[in-house]
Design a protein around this motif. Structure first.
Motif, PDB file in Angstrom:
ATOM      1  N   TRP A 180     -23.437  15.442  33.772  1.00  9.10           N
ATOM      2  CA  TRP A 180     -23.635  14.109  33.169  1.00  9.10           C
ATOM      3  C   TRP A 180     -22.876  14.265  31.958  1.00  9.10           C
ATOM      4  O   TRP A 180     -22.357  12.786  31.281  1.00  9.10           O
ATOM      5  CB  TRP A 180     -24.848  13.861  33.593  1.00  9.10           C
ATOM      6  CG  TRP A 180     -25.890  13.673  34.207  1.00  9.10           C
ATOM      7  CD1 TRP A 180     -26.115  14.507  34.811  1.00  9.10           C
ATOM      8  CD2 TRP A 180     -24.980  12.695  35.725  1.00  9.10           C
ATOM      9  NE1 TRP A 180     -26.655  13.909  36.441  1.00  9.10           N
ATOM     10  CE2 TRP A 180     -25.330  12.934  36.299  1.00  9.10           C
ATOM     11  CE3 TRP A 180     -24.077  11.341  36.196  1.00  9.10           C
ATOM     12  CZ2 TRP A 180     -25.732  11.894  37.511  1.00  9.10           C
ATOM     13  CZ3 TRP A 180     -24.168  10.752  36.275  1.00  9.10           C
ATOM     14  CH2 TRP A 180     -24.884  10.651  37.807  1.00  9.10           C
ATOM     15  N   GLY A 181     -22.937  14.600  31.246  1.00  8.01           N
ATOM     16  CA  GLY A 181     -22.008  14.343  29.587  1.00  8.01           C
ATOM     17  C   GLY A 181     -21.095  14.224  29.938  1.00  8.01           C
ATOM     18  O   GLY A 181     -20.163  13.577  29.617  1.00  8.01           O
ATOM     19  N   PHE A 209     -30.412   8.785  26.610  1.00 11.35           N
ATOM     20  CA  PHE A 209     -29.547   9.707  28.182  1.00 11.35           C
ATOM     21  C   PHE A 209     -29.803  11.047  28.412  1.00 11.35           C
ATOM     22  O   PHE A 209     -30.171  11.802  29.666  1.00 11.35           O
ATOM     23  CB  PHE A 209     -28.559   9.132  28.762  1.00 11.35           C
ATOM     24  CG  PHE A 209     -27.555   9.409  29.615  1.00 11.35           C
ATOM     25  CD1 PHE A 209     -28.316   8.565  31.450  1.00 11.35           C
ATOM     26  CD2 PHE A 209     -26.776  10.023  29.751  1.00 11.35           C
ATOM     27  CE1 PHE A 209     -27.804   8.736  31.596  1.00 11.35           C
ATOM     28  CE2 PHE A 209     -26.648  11.100  31.473  1.00 11.35           C
ATOM     29  CZ  PHE A 209     -26.847   9.737  32.096  1.00 11.35           C
ATOM     30  N   GLY A 210     -29.349  11.451  27.633  1.00 10.20           N
ATOM     31  CA  GLY A 210     -29.561  12.948  27.918  1.00 10.20           C
ATOM     32  C   GLY A 210     -31.007  13.713  27.351  1.00 10.20           C
ATOM     33  O   GLY A 210     -31.386  14.522  28.091  1.00 10.20           O
ATOM     34  N   PHE A 255     -20.221  13.310  24.501  1.00  8.72           N
ATOM     35  CA  PHE A 255     -20.561  14.455  25.550  1.00  8.72           C
ATOM     36  C   PHE A 255     -21.456  15.037  25.190  1.00  8.72           C
ATOM     37  O   PHE A 255     -22.646  15.584  25.500  1.00  8.72           O
ATOM     38  CB  PHE A 255     -18.631  14.968  26.221  1.00  8.72           C
ATOM     39  CG  PHE A 255     -19.254  16.757  26.649  1.00  8.72           C
ATOM     40  CD1 PHE A 255     -19.361  16.593  28.233  1.00  8.72           C
ATOM     41  CD2 PHE A 255     -19.409  18.003  25.538  1.00  8.72           C
ATOM     42  CE1 PHE A 255     -20.137  18.356  29.009  1.00  8.72           C
ATOM     43  CE2 PHE A 255     -19.398  19.080  26.367  1.00  8.72           C
ATOM     44  CZ  PHE A 255     -19.797  19.142  27.406  1.00  8.72           C
ATOM     45  N   LEU A 256     -21.228  15.590  23.819  1.00 12.31           N
ATOM     46  CA  LEU A 256     -22.185  16.238  23.106  1.00 12.31           C
ATOM     47  C   LEU A 256     -23.282  15.579  22.528  1.00 12.31           C
ATOM     48  O   LEU A 256     -24.582  16.856  22.659  1.00 12.31           O
ATOM     49  CB  LEU A 256     -21.620  16.497  21.520  1.00 12.31           C
ATOM     50  CG  LEU A 256     -20.065  16.620  21.612  1.00 12.31           C
ATOM     51  CD1 LEU A 256     -19.456  17.755  19.889  1.00 12.31           C
ATOM     52  CD2 LEU A 256     -20.002  18.390  21.772  1.00 12.31           C
ATOM     53  N   LEU A 257     -23.701  15.015  22.979  1.00 13.83           N
ATOM     54  CA  LEU A 257     -24.919  13.943  21.784  1.00 13.83           C
ATOM     55  C   LEU A 257     -25.709  13.707  24.130  1.00 13.83           C
ATOM     56  O   LEU A 257     -27.084  14.219  23.012  1.00 13.83           O
ATOM     57  CB  LEU A 257     -24.275  12.710  22.240  1.00 13.83           C
ATOM     58  CG  LEU A 257     -24.380  11.523  21.113  1.00 13.83           C
ATOM     59  CD1 LEU A 257     -23.800  10.657  20.509  1.00 13.83           C
ATOM     60  CD2 LEU A 257     -25.488  12.107  19.819  1.00 13.83           C
ATOM     61  N   VAL A 258     -25.294  14.031  24.910  1.00 15.06           N
ATOM     62  CA  VAL A 258     -25.984  13.929  25.769  1.00 15.06           C
ATOM     63  C   VAL A 258     -25.920  15.616  26.180  1.00 15.06           C
ATOM     64  O   VAL A 258     -27.709  15.853  26.122  1.00 15.06           O
ATOM     65  CB  VAL A 258     -24.732  13.619  26.926  1.00 15.06           C
ATOM     66  CG1 VAL A 258     -25.666  14.301  28.648  1.00 15.06           C
ATOM     67  CG2 VAL A 258     -24.690  12.159  27.308  1.00 15.06           C
ATOM     68  N   VAL A 259     -25.802  16.081  25.922  1.00 19.21           N
ATOM     69  CA  VAL A 259     -25.363  17.958  26.109  1.00 19.21           C
ATOM     70  C   VAL A 259     -26.979  18.189  25.385  1.00 19.21           C
ATOM     71  O   VAL A 259     -27.455  19.195  25.008  1.00 19.21           O
ATOM     72  CB  VAL A 259     -24.208  18.793  26.001  1.00 19.21           C
ATOM     73  CG1 VAL A 259     -24.274  20.422  25.964  1.00 19.21           C
ATOM     74  CG2 VAL A 259     -23.912  18.082  26.729  1.00 19.21           C
ATOM     75  N   VAL A 276     -30.917  26.738  32.194  1.00 18.74           N
ATOM     76  CA  VAL A 276     -30.381  26.922  32.798  1.00 18.74           C
ATOM     77  C   VAL A 276     -29.981  25.548  33.939  1.00 18.74           C
ATOM     78  O   VAL A 276     -28.647  25.014  33.340  1.00 18.74           O
ATOM     79  CB  VAL A 276     -30.193  28.059  33.399  1.00 18.74           C
ATOM     80  CG1 VAL A 276     -28.769  28.280  33.743  1.00 18.74           C
ATOM     81  CG2 VAL A 276     -30.356  29.270  32.770  1.00 18.74           C
ATOM     82  N   THR A 277     -30.693  24.926  34.325  1.00 13.39           N
ATOM     83  CA  THR A 277     -30.686  23.707  35.270  1.00 13.39           C
ATOM     84  C   THR A 277     -30.415  22.336  33.886  1.00 13.39           C
ATOM     85  O   THR A 277     -29.210  22.304  34.713  1.00 13.39           O
ATOM     86  CB  THR A 277     -31.911  23.991  36.065  1.00 13.39           C
ATOM     87  OG1 THR A 277     -31.953  24.788  36.486  1.00 13.39           O
ATOM     88  CG2 THR A 277     -31.271  22.956  37.187  1.00 13.39           C
ATOM     89  N   ALA A 278     -31.044  21.979  33.163  1.00 11.04           N
ATOM     90  CA  ALA A 278     -31.320  21.380  32.846  1.00 11.04           C
ATOM     91  C   ALA A 278     -30.344  21.079  31.826  1.00 11.04           C
ATOM     92  O   ALA A 278     -29.141  20.256  31.575  1.00 11.04           O
ATOM     93  CB  ALA A 278     -32.010  21.327  31.456  1.00 11.04           C
TER      94      ALA A 278
END
Length: 225
Positions: A65-66, A29-30, A152-156, A56-58
């Protein structure tokens, strides 16, 4: 004879905070979110400062989203526990054992319906009825919040292999090539992990995940994602 307690939370005490499917899906997903911005850089023809702005935007998008995905993980966990707790209460309050068995059978996955006999469900019903402890309401524990942090960390973290080459490598076309190679490697690795977990061929699943990921990313970009 001691009375067993039935806690709908106890069965979810897993040695891992997230299972293989959770980890692979959140990482992908990330990854897909970050890939949309990489595609945008390519589509824009790499204007000045595009690489820095994209990174920065990504990163900001995946942070948002995370966080949203982590909160929804907690909501989903709480709702699932509430459903299980309601089932236990309904089984304990059933007027007849046949009604309780019907409730238990209705909660089984379709693949298990033909494998579980009524005497086995009766044994479960008896344990539920004899239980002396039952939570008043569904609740979240420390492990749930740690799992949400993992989401959260996986997405980021999935942002960095895709977007970081644009910061490290000054030549945008080269950075784009490196980014795409890393993306393919990550998708392939995710497919292997998922394939082995599901009992499929690892290499075949890796190739399939790569093709699906590329197609999905193209669709996201075409749809303006």
């Amino acid at each position: 004879m001691s009375t067993a307690s039935v806690d709908p939370h106890a069965a979810e005490n897993r040695p891992r905070l997230l299972d293989t499917v959770d980890r692979v899906c959140e990482m992908c997903f990330g990854l897909f979110m970050a890939l949309t911005f990489v595609g945008a850089v390519s589509a824009m023809g790499a204007p000045e400062n595009a690489a820095h702005d994209m990174f920065v935007t990504a990163l900001g998008c995946n942070l948002a989203w995370g966080l949203a995905d982590a909160v929804m993980y907690l909501v989903r966990t709480l709702a699932d526990r509430g459903r299980k707790l309601s089932l236990i209460k309904a089984v304990r309050g059933a007027n007849a054992s046949s009604d309780a068995i019907a409730l238990l059978r209705g909660a089984l996955p379709p693949a298990m319906l033909a494998l579980v006999e009524d005497p086995e469900l009766e044994a479960i019903r008896s344990r539920v009825v004899r239980s002396s402890e039952l939570p008043d309401r569904p609740a979240l524990g420390l492990q749930d919040f740690l799992a949400a942090l993992g989401v959260f960390l996986l997405v980021v973290l999935a942002t960095f292999p895709v977007a970081l080459p644009f910061i490290v490598i000054s030549d945008v076309p080269t950075a784009l090539l490196v980014s795409r190679i890393l993306t393919i490697v990550m998708l392939f690795g995710a497919g292997i992990a998922l394939g082995r977990y599901a009992g499929f061929g690892g290499w075949i699943a890796g190739l399939a995940m790569t093709l699906v990921g590329v197609a999905l990313t193209a669709a996201i970009i075409l749809l303006g994602g």
